[in-house]
Design a protein around this motif. Structure first.
Motif, PDB file in Angstrom:
ATOM      1  N   ILE A  77       0.841  -1.202   0.000  1.00  0.00           N
ATOM      2  CA  ILE A  77       0.000   0.000   0.000  1.00  0.00           C
ATOM      3  C   ILE A  77       0.879   1.256   0.000  1.00  0.00           C
ATOM      4  CG2 ILE A  77      -1.700   1.329   1.332  1.00  0.00           C
ATOM      5  CD1 ILE A  77      -2.823  -1.117  -0.229  1.00  0.00           C
ATOM      6  N   MET A  78       1.989   1.206   0.713  1.00  0.00           N
ATOM      7  CA  MET A  78       2.934   2.331   0.702  1.00  0.00           C
ATOM      8  C   MET A  78       3.482   2.533  -0.714  1.00  0.00           C
ATOM      9  SD  MET A  78       4.388   4.717   2.433  1.00  0.00           S
ATOM     10  CE  MET A  78       4.418   4.299   4.152  1.00  0.00           C
ATOM     11  N   TYR A  79       3.779   1.434  -1.393  1.00  0.00           N
ATOM     12  CA  TYR A  79       4.255   1.493  -2.775  1.00  0.00           C
ATOM     13  C   TYR A  79       3.208   2.170  -3.663  1.00  0.00           C
ATOM     14  CZ  TYR A  79       6.039  -0.191  -7.277  1.00  0.00           C
ATOM     15  OH  TYR A  79       6.509  -0.267  -8.557  1.00  0.00           O
ATOM     16  N   LEU A  80       1.956   1.824  -3.464  1.00  0.00           N
ATOM     17  CA  LEU A  80       0.874   2.456  -4.210  1.00  0.00           C
ATOM     18  C   LEU A  80       0.834   3.953  -3.933  1.00  0.00           C
ATOM     19  CD1 LEU A  80      -1.776   2.460  -5.907  1.00  0.00           C
ATOM     20  CD2 LEU A  80      -2.973   1.850  -3.791  1.00  0.00           C
ATOM     21  N   THR A  81       0.902   4.332  -2.677  1.00  0.00           N
ATOM     22  CA  THR A  81       0.823   5.756  -2.350  1.00  0.00           C
ATOM     23  C   THR A  81       2.010   6.534  -2.899  1.00  0.00           C
ATOM     24  OG1 THR A  81       1.799   5.426  -0.153  1.00  0.00           O
ATOM     25  CG2 THR A  81      -0.599   5.387  -0.300  1.00  0.00           C
TER      26      THR A  81
ATOM     27  N   PHE B 165      -1.633   8.375 -11.258  1.00  0.00           N
ATOM     28  CA  PHE B 165      -3.082   8.448 -11.420  1.00  0.00           C
ATOM     29  C   PHE B 165      -3.605   9.879 -11.333  1.00  0.00           C
ATOM     30  CE2 PHE B 165      -2.044   4.218 -10.047  1.00  0.00           C
ATOM     31  CZ  PHE B 165      -2.795   3.440 -10.918  1.00  0.00           C
ATOM     32  N   GLU B 166      -2.727  10.812 -11.045  1.00  0.00           N
ATOM     33  CA  GLU B 166      -3.144  12.198 -10.890  1.00  0.00           C
ATOM     34  C   GLU B 166      -2.831  13.061 -12.107  1.00  0.00           C
ATOM     35  OE1 GLU B 166      -1.006  13.116  -7.320  1.00  0.00           O
ATOM     36  OE2 GLU B 166      -2.523  12.189  -6.036  1.00  0.00           O
ATOM     37  N   LYS B 167      -2.079  12.521 -13.045  1.00  0.00           N
ATOM     38  CA  LYS B 167      -1.699  13.319 -14.213  1.00  0.00           C
ATOM     39  C   LYS B 167      -2.275  12.674 -15.476  1.00  0.00           C
ATOM     40  CE  LYS B 167       2.690  10.918 -14.674  1.00  0.00           C
ATOM     41  NZ  LYS B 167       4.121  10.973 -14.633  1.00  0.00           N
ATOM     42  N   PRO B 168      -2.509  13.490 -16.486  1.00  0.00           N
ATOM     43  CA  PRO B 168      -2.991  12.929 -17.743  1.00  0.00           C
ATOM     44  C   PRO B 168      -1.879  12.134 -18.423  1.00  0.00           C
ATOM     45  CG  PRO B 168      -2.607  15.279 -17.971  1.00  0.00           C
ATOM     46  CD  PRO B 168      -2.346  14.935 -16.530  1.00  0.00           C
TER      47      PRO B 168
ATOM     48  N   GLU C 129     -10.882   2.597  -2.807  1.00  0.00           N
ATOM     49  CA  GLU C 129     -10.878   3.738  -1.894  1.00  0.00           C
ATOM     50  C   GLU C 129      -9.787   4.745  -2.263  1.00  0.00           C
ATOM     51  OE1 GLU C 129     -12.879   4.489   1.016  1.00  0.00           O
ATOM     52  OE2 GLU C 129     -14.132   3.122  -0.151  1.00  0.00           O
ATOM     53  N   VAL C 130      -8.616   4.245  -2.545  1.00  0.00           N
ATOM     54  CA  VAL C 130      -7.478   5.125  -2.841  1.00  0.00           C
ATOM     55  C   VAL C 130      -7.635   5.789  -4.206  1.00  0.00           C
ATOM     56  CG1 VAL C 130      -4.976   5.172  -3.245  1.00  0.00           C
ATOM     57  CG2 VAL C 130      -5.901   3.838  -1.341  1.00  0.00           C
TER      58      VAL C 130
ATOM     59  N   LEU D 172     -11.394   5.827 -11.027  1.00  0.00           N
ATOM     60  CA  LEU D 172     -11.792   4.444 -11.302  1.00  0.00           C
ATOM     61  C   LEU D 172     -12.479   4.249 -12.646  1.00  0.00           C
ATOM     62  CD1 LEU D 172     -13.114   3.176  -7.857  1.00  0.00           C
ATOM     63  CD2 LEU D 172     -10.980   2.567  -9.011  1.00  0.00           C
ATOM     64  N   ASN D 173     -13.298   5.188 -13.046  1.00  0.00           N
ATOM     65  CA  ASN D 173     -14.089   5.013 -14.262  1.00  0.00           C
ATOM     66  C   ASN D 173     -13.492   5.690 -15.484  1.00  0.00           C
ATOM     67  OD1 ASN D 173     -16.155   3.393 -13.064  1.00  0.00           O
ATOM     68  ND2 ASN D 173     -16.786   5.236 -11.982  1.00  0.00           N
ATOM     69  N   GLN D 174     -12.268   6.187 -15.351  1.00  0.00           N
ATOM     70  CA  GLN D 174     -11.577   6.799 -16.476  1.00  0.00           C
ATOM     71  C   GLN D 174     -10.812   5.729 -17.248  1.00  0.00           C
ATOM     72  OE1 GLN D 174      -9.081   9.915 -14.972  1.00  0.00           O
ATOM     73  NE2 GLN D 174     -10.787  11.069 -14.128  1.00  0.00           N
ATOM     74  N   PRO D 175     -10.618   5.945 -18.538  1.00  0.00           N
ATOM     75  CA  PRO D 175      -9.789   4.988 -19.292  1.00  0.00           C
ATOM     76  C   PRO D 175      -8.375   4.984 -18.723  1.00  0.00           C
ATOM     77  CG  PRO D 175     -10.924   6.509 -20.771  1.00  0.00           C
ATOM     78  CD  PRO D 175     -11.133   7.013 -19.372  1.00  0.00           C
ATOM     79  N   VAL D 176      -7.804   3.817 -18.627  1.00  0.00           N
ATOM     80  CA  VAL D 176      -6.468   3.675 -18.060  1.00  0.00           C
ATOM     81  C   VAL D 176      -5.431   4.189 -19.062  1.00  0.00           C
ATOM     82  CG1 VAL D 176      -6.097   1.285 -18.829  1.00  0.00           C
ATOM     83  CG2 VAL D 176      -4.985   2.080 -16.781  1.00  0.00           C
TER      84      VAL D 176
END
Length: 114
Positions: free
Chosen positions: A12-16, A22-25, A78-79, A84-88
């Protein structure tokens, strides 16, 4: 089995540490799945592979694994709720693939430790 262990906390730390992915286009491949679809599919594939490799698991152990995987996906939801619903994006896809493999590694390690 894994969600109450230090390895999961580290995952989870690795994810954070990689939330900026996930915050940038980024570039989205044509027909890209949504973030949540890819997470669910990738983790499911890894857990299926895990169960195929560990045929000695009994029904109770498999049920525990399914419950923990549900919890892991819930934590990811949650994170990452805002995307979640945006194209990856391509970069997100690579990260989710790697993360899913690390989830499988946690279960592999837990089985060895039993």
């Amino acid at each position: 089995m894994v969600t109450d262990k230090q390895g999961y906390d580290e995952l989870i730390m690795y994810l954070t540490q990689h939330l900026s992915i996930f915050e940038k286009p980024g570039k989205v491949a044509s027909n890209a799945p949504t973030v949540i679809s890819l997470i669910e599919d990738d983790i499911a594939e890894q857990i299926i592979a895990f169960c195929q490799q560990h045929t000695e698991l009994d029904t109770d152990q498999r049920s525990e694994i399914v419950r923990e995987v549900d919890g892991i996906v819930y934590d990811l939801q949650e994170v990452l709720c805002s995307v979640l619903n945006q194209p990856v994006t391509i970069e997100q896809h690579e990260f989710i693939d790697e993360f899913s493999g690390l989830v499988k590694n946690l279960f592999d390690s837990a089985i060895v430790a039993m």
